[in-house]
Design a protein around this motif. Structure first.
Motif, mmCIF file in Angstrom:
data_model
loop_
_atom_site.group_PDB
_atom_site.id
_atom_site.type_symbol
_atom_site.label_atom_id
_atom_site.label_comp_id
_atom_site.label_asym_id
_atom_site.label_seq_id
_atom_site.Cartn_x
_atom_site.Cartn_y
_atom_site.Cartn_z
ATOM 1 N N ALA A 20 1.144 -1.089 0.195
ATOM 2 C CA ALA A 20 -0.239 -0.254 0.019
ATOM 3 C C ALA A 20 0.599 1.364 -0.323
ATOM 4 N N ALA A 21 1.762 1.052 0.939
ATOM 5 C CA ALA A 21 2.948 2.277 0.614
ATOM 6 C C ALA A 21 3.361 2.564 -0.394
ATOM 7 N N ARG A 22 3.965 1.473 -1.425
ATOM 8 C CA ARG A 22 4.810 1.949 -2.240
ATOM 9 C C ARG A 22 3.710 2.119 -3.750
ATOM 10 N N ALA A 23 2.427 1.753 -3.431
ATOM 11 C CA ALA A 23 1.443 2.327 -4.845
ATOM 12 C C ALA A 23 1.225 4.111 -3.858
ATOM 13 N N ALA A 24 1.398 4.276 -3.090
ATOM 14 C CA ALA A 24 1.369 5.297 -2.414
ATOM 15 C C ALA A 24 2.089 6.504 -3.146
ATOM 16 N N GLN A 53 6.772 12.348 1.728
ATOM 17 C CA GLN A 53 6.208 11.455 2.927
ATOM 18 C C GLN A 53 6.005 10.080 2.990
ATOM 19 N N ALA A 54 5.181 9.937 1.213
ATOM 20 C CA ALA A 54 4.670 8.597 1.610
ATOM 21 C C ALA A 54 6.293 8.233 1.087
ATOM 22 N N GLN A 55 7.188 8.762 0.298
ATOM 23 C CA GLN A 55 8.578 7.313 0.218
ATOM 24 C C GLN A 55 9.581 7.098 1.623
ATOM 25 N N SER A 56 9.534 8.595 2.683
ATOM 26 C CA SER A 56 9.967 7.730 4.178
ATOM 27 C C SER A 56 8.896 7.199 4.385
ATOM 28 N N THR A 57 7.356 7.452 4.621
ATOM 29 C CA THR A 57 6.755 5.771 4.971
ATOM 30 C C THR A 57 7.232 4.724 4.487
ATOM 31 N N LEU A 58 7.327 4.457 3.077
ATOM 32 C CA LEU A 58 7.867 3.322 2.287
ATOM 33 C C LEU A 58 9.165 2.816 2.979
ATOM 34 N N LEU A 107 10.197 -0.793 4.953
ATOM 35 C CA LEU A 107 11.074 -2.350 4.499
ATOM 36 C C LEU A 107 12.019 -1.872 5.814
ATOM 37 N N GLU A 108 12.297 -0.994 6.628
ATOM 38 C CA GLU A 108 13.364 -0.736 6.769
ATOM 39 C C GLU A 108 13.277 -2.014 7.911
#
Length: 253
Positions: A174-178, A226-231, A235-236
């Motif tokens: 879902a994070a990647r899609a966002a 922000q979405a990239q940070s959440t993803l 992942l980490e």
């Protein structure tokens, strides 16, 4: 009783005795000679009889009392038993006293929390042991608070388990899609901003319309970051600091 010879001489007095036909017998010679000396009437003799019989009755009563006393003394004889006396160091003497028993030590007891006493388990003066409950409070409000805390604890435990397990694959997808969606919006906004800049230079649009397009492009770029940070965080995986903080919250509850 005394015999006739022991009686006083004044009792031996001749009396005038009438015959049944009313005639008097003839007195003898001795009586005739004694009549002038001791001639008494009948009522005088009767008055002297109590004085004569009183000493006689007293003598008889004394004899009866003496015989009764001797018989009583002989019947009240008590046998005596000989006992050997032995020396002792001491002896016990029992005594009884009346008074009031007072406890040597008293203790004032109370509960740690204020409340309503609903049950007393011991009586005054009764012996108790260490740790034995003495009374109970109404704990309905405390039970409600406890249930609320238990619910909060269970919620914190679930959050801790989620952190320990790490992010799910669904959350990462879902994070990647966002991120991809925001990236497309940013690309479109940048293309529109370039066109608006060209139109503004030729005087086709106003400065205000160009500024609005520029501001929209910047907002989309911030959301993309922000979405990239959440993803990247997903992942980490979960950090150890977050797990420790949540574990502390569980222990507190």
């Amino acid at each position: 009783m005394q015999s006739e010879s022991a009686l006083p001489k004044q009792l031996l007095i001749p009396m005038d005795i009438e015959a049944p036909n009313g005639s008097k017998p003839e007195p003898s010679a001795s009586q005739q000679s004694a009549r002038p000396k001791l001639q008494l009437k009948r009522w005088q003799v009767m008055s002297l009889l109590p004085l004569v019989l009183l000493p006689v009755g007293a003598i008889a009563a004394n004899k009866l009392i003496g015989s009764a006393a001797s018989e009583a003394d002989s019947s009240q004889t008590i046998p005596v038993q000989a006992v050997t006396v032995e020396a002792v160091d001491g002896y016990a003497v029992g005594r009884s006293y009346s008074g009031e028993l007072v406890a040597g030590r008293t203790s004032d007891l109370s509960f740690e929390l204020a409340g309503k006493v609903v049950e007393i388990l011991v009586d005054e003066g009764e012996a108790v042991s260490t740790g034995e409950p003495l009374a109970r409070l109404d704990t309905r409000s405390l039970q409600a608070q406890r249930q609320q805390l238990v619910a909060q604890r269970d919620q914190a435990i679930a959050r801790l388990q989620e952190l320990e397990a790490g992010p799910r694959s669904q959350d990462i997808a879902a994070a990647r899609a966002a991120v991809a969606d925001l990236q497309n919006q940013v690309d479109l906004a940048r293309l529109q901003e370039t066109r608006r800049q060209s139109l503004y230079e030729r005087g086709a649009i106003s400065r205000e319309e160009l500024d609005q397009q520029t501001f929209g492009t910047g907002s989309l770029e911030s959301r993309l970051q922000q979405a990239q940070s959440t993803l990247e965080e997903l992942l980490e995986g979960t950090r150890t600091e977050q797990v420790a903080a949540q574990a502390a919250a569980v222990r507190q509850l």
